[in-house]
Enzyme design. Sequence first.
Site, short mmCIF file in Angstrom:
data_model
loop_
_atom_site.label_atom_id
_atom_site.label_comp_id
_atom_site.label_asym_id
_atom_site.label_seq_id
_atom_site.Cartn_x
_atom_site.Cartn_y
_atom_site.Cartn_z
N SER A 65 -37.44 -6.44 90.68
CA SER A 65 -37.65 -7.63 91.51
C SER A 65 -38.58 -8.59 90.77
CB SER A 65 -38.19 -7.23 92.88
OG SER A 65 -37.90 -8.23 93.83
N LYS A 79 -31.38 -5.60 99.25
CA LYS A 79 -32.82 -5.89 99.27
C LYS A 79 -33.44 -5.17 100.45
CE LYS A 79 -35.95 -7.88 96.92
NZ LYS A 79 -36.14 -7.46 95.53
#
Length: 588
Positions: free
Chosen positions: A385, A187
């Site tokens: 995402s 991430k």
Amino acid sequence: MVFATILGIFLFMLIMGIFLVMSLVGMVASGSSVKSVEDNSVLVLNLSGQLNERASSTSDVTSMVLGSTGNEIGLDDVLSAIKKAKANEDIKGIYLEAGMFSSDSYASLQAFRRALEDFKKSGKWVIAYGDTYTQGSYYLASVANKVYINPEGMIDWHGIASSPIFLKDAMEKFGVKMQLTKVGAYKSAPEMFTSDHMSDANREQVTAYINGIWENVLNEVSKSRNISIDSLNSYADNLITFTTTEDLKAKKMVDGICYTDEVKAMVKKQLKMEEDDDIPQLTLADMANVKDADDEGDEIAIYYAMGDIVDGDAQSLTSQGMVIDAQVVCKDLEKLAEDDDVKAVVLRINSGGGSAYASEQIWHQIEMLKKKKTVVTSMGGMAASGGYYISCNSNWIVAEPTTLTGSIGIFGMFPDYSGLLKDKLGVKFDEVKTNKFSAFGTMARPISEEEMKYLDSYVDRGYKLFRKRVADGRKLGVEDVEAIAQGRVWLGQDAFKNKLVDQLGSLDDAVAKAAKLAKLEKYHTEPYPAIPDFFDQLMTGMDEQKGSYLDEAMQASLGEFYEPLKLLRNINRHNAIQARLPFIPNVY
């Protein structure tokens, strides 16, 4: 005399108002009338400006009224125009004229190129010409039957790179730090604010997806131009951007070298026209008013969701001006669920994510929609995402091979302004409180270690929910999702192998699948949200023009630095808990 003057001014304004209304009515009538197509016509596609998923609704009308030149091309308009041109017997070919052209993603370019290939399968031709070809415009033009270039022209052919921007040191100069909690080794979005270089995990995933995109480009150009992949790579390594046009022809990158009048003569020859005849031409705007043969049968709604996912803030968070406002989207999907004329819904997603809260709201509304209608997701340039969050519970997911998707992970970012306030500005704070954490979130100090543990727990709970949403939607085990999650970004072609998507293909493929799942034999599509009518566009466009000049001037002056600086200006408007890709992917 005074009365006569006032009366004269009033009458003048009244007459001018009548003329203005008549002019606007005329523009509405001409803009909405069906366009007749002459025999031996050519569709002219000017490859200049920016290709986006969908053009801004006010761009055309504002340009028309204010006399400005629009520089935005909607992929939806392009695909519709090419499809109509293929079906229309009077349109014989497509002329591509390359210029300074860029795209929101290689996935959009891939969809554009596929449409041109499909057009050629009908037996019609495509001719391309350019003074300068960007890499994106050449990727499109390479599908043409013939590719021509100006004698002094160039082709930008360099490969693909990604140059992430890091703002940590710039923020520290002002005494601002970003406090971070995240789940997912890959991430990488917060790195922009918390680091000065790419992490090993981020470098690994970016390397994988830019190599995958480049392989797609190489394979398709190699097939169309009959040039080996090794040669194309060698051309990029030797920067043939600056070679001569004669060398480009020798390398089979182009078929001929000519001036504009000469390429016009070649098009006339293709049409079997006399030298003095005028070529009947159709623009992208003209094609919007050409009748579509496929407008009968049941309705399949195509709902476009583009940009940052936000909760209730419809104002632009980026210079693109596109957002997915959860409050608006949820109401729209509810209306589609209640509309008996709509038999299925295709969600066209082009988003790198955003607010985790807003993503959950939209996920829930899609669950409600599925109880009444078939829902298929078509992924554009990005559906990652939060963009993947709102896609994962569809009945079927279709992605382009070069779509950026996955990135299953979330993070929280909390600015610490105490250094700016205390050290730079000399602002002092004192404190009185009733409970241990009464001052949580204060600007007077950074978040404490104990407070951060609570935030870590909260973000981890959000990640587990995201992971479960994916597992339930994709009918996978939580452990299976975890193996491909951790915030990892995947290309569509790799996501297909990982079972994150069901099919590789286009928006048309997604529509066809929706029709099959809904058991529709004859169908047509309608885009949503609907484009505002002429007067709404006019008023909105005028309003936007009043406040846009400064931003446009700044963008022209700052160039590539405009995006990160505007992002810093708006950082406090982003929700603290995010499910998103890097704020500026910067793939070129």
